[in-house]
Write an enzyme that holds these catalytic residues in place. Structure first.
Site, PDB file in Angstrom:
ATOM      1  N   THR A  43       0.828  -1.204   0.000  1.00  0.00           N
ATOM      2  CA  THR A  43       0.000   0.000   0.000  1.00  0.00           C
ATOM      3  C   THR A  43       0.864   1.256   0.000  1.00  0.00           C
ATOM      4  OG1 THR A  43      -1.667  -1.205   1.272  1.00  0.00           O
ATOM      5  CG2 THR A  43      -1.862   1.186   1.210  1.00  0.00           C
ATOM      6  N   TYR A 106     -13.548  -4.534  -2.037  1.00  0.00           N
ATOM      7  CA  TYR A 106     -14.656  -3.984  -2.817  1.00  0.00           C
ATOM      8  C   TYR A 106     -15.793  -4.996  -3.019  1.00  0.00           C
ATOM      9  CZ  TYR A 106     -17.377  -1.488  -6.326  1.00  0.00           C
ATOM     10  OH  TYR A 106     -18.404  -0.883  -6.988  1.00  0.00           O
ATOM     11  N   TYR A 132      -2.696 -10.343   4.792  1.00  0.00           N
ATOM     12  CA  TYR A 132      -2.661  -8.926   5.159  1.00  0.00           C
ATOM     13  C   TYR A 132      -4.095  -8.508   5.468  1.00  0.00           C
ATOM     14  CZ  TYR A 132      -1.834  -3.843   4.548  1.00  0.00           C
ATOM     15  OH  TYR A 132      -1.772  -2.484   4.703  1.00  0.00           O
TER      16      TYR A 132
END
Length: 293
Positions: A43, A106, A132
């Site tokens: 990220t 999502y 993660y």
């Protein structure tokens, strides 16, 4: 397989393109400062802005520069199971030692869907995987019972977790469900001390981009049982941990790296933007507390 201070590396860009020489220098510095492993294209590395070829080229560059001196844990998650499988193979081909994988984001799958997603990945690959869990970003939470089910079904594949839930009780729940040998790494710098006290063995860190030697010393002190030193280093680093998120990440951390490594490019890719004035001020103050300015 993983423990200690593990930076989630920022990715340098110049004029929109990957700045390979800057990245190689960053990797070399991190290894020299004591980082225990490296995470390219997570990220913090702005992986969400990268096409696949660039993503795994950067992983390949990281592995090439490290030359086996530290393990490479490559970001490889996707909300599409087939893409996730392809990403793990690409990470392996690029020289990564393991893949770091979020659950599908999502789509908002059920716990059964999460299990089947990771089962399909495990059945298609022999590369070790660190889960993660970061529901604040993915809106998908790997519940402890699901994590235990995944690990028990594929113990050779799922070797650990980067836990960024912020829920410290998860460390005990996950140890009970996944076994004492399952590696638990904090995904939050500011709670890494407490996370280790609960049974964690390290941190996949944003702050370590900026203060790798101090972060490595903090983890080493804890591992050696020197809790007083670990607490002192935690206190020294704490303002920096907080400053890293005074604006949208990785804006503040890229600014901070530029402050401690003059000339390091601070360019970000949209939709991410540079740290604002208040954030830069907070970073400068925290760097001073840490003795880095």
């Amino acid at each position: 397989m993983f423990s200690g201070s593990i930076p989630a590396l920022v990715t340098p860009f110049r004029n929109g393109a990957f700045a390979e020489e800057d990245f190689r220098a960053l990797v070399e510095w991190q290894i020299g400062e004591g980082s225990a492993a490296l995470v390219p294209c997570g990220t913090t590395g702005e992986a969400a802005t990268m096409p696949k070829d660039e993503h795994f080229h950067i992983v390949r560059v990281c592995a090439d520069q490290a030359k086996g001196r530290v393990k490479i844990l490559a970001g490889a998650g996707s909300n599409d199971t087939k893409v996730a499988i392809d990403n793990v193979q690409a990470a392996k081909d690029a020289g990564a030692d393991a893949a770091l994988m979020v659950p599908p984001y999502y789509n908002r799958p059920s716990q059964e869907g999460i299990f089947r997603h990771f089962a399909a990945v495990a059945e298609a690959s022999d590369l070790p995987i660190v889960l993660y869990n970061v529901p604040g970003r993915t809106v998908t939470d790997i519940q402890p019972a699901t994590m235990a089910r995944i690990v028990k079904a594929f113990p050779e594949t799922f070797v650990g977790v980067k836990d960024a839930t912020g829920n410290l009780s998860r460390v005990s729940e996950q140890r009970a469900g996944c076994g004492a040998g399952f590696v638990q790494l904090s995904g939050n710098d500011e709670t890494a001390l407490a996370f280790n006290a609960m049974g964690g063995v390290g941190c996949i860190s944003v702050t370590a981009n900026v203060a790798p030697k101090l972060c490595a010393a903090f983890q080493a002190a804890w591992a050696a049982g020197d809790t007083a030193m670990a607490l002192a280093l935690h206190d020294k680093l704490y303002p920096l941990h907080i400053a890293m998120f005074t604006d949208a990440s990785p804006g503040p951390v890229k600014y901070a790296v530029g402050r401690v490594r003059p000339g390091f490019p601070q360019e970000l890719r949209l939709p991410m933007t540079e740290a604002g004035e208040a954030s830069r001020k907070a970073v400068d103050e925290a760097l001073a507390v840490a003795g880095l300015l």
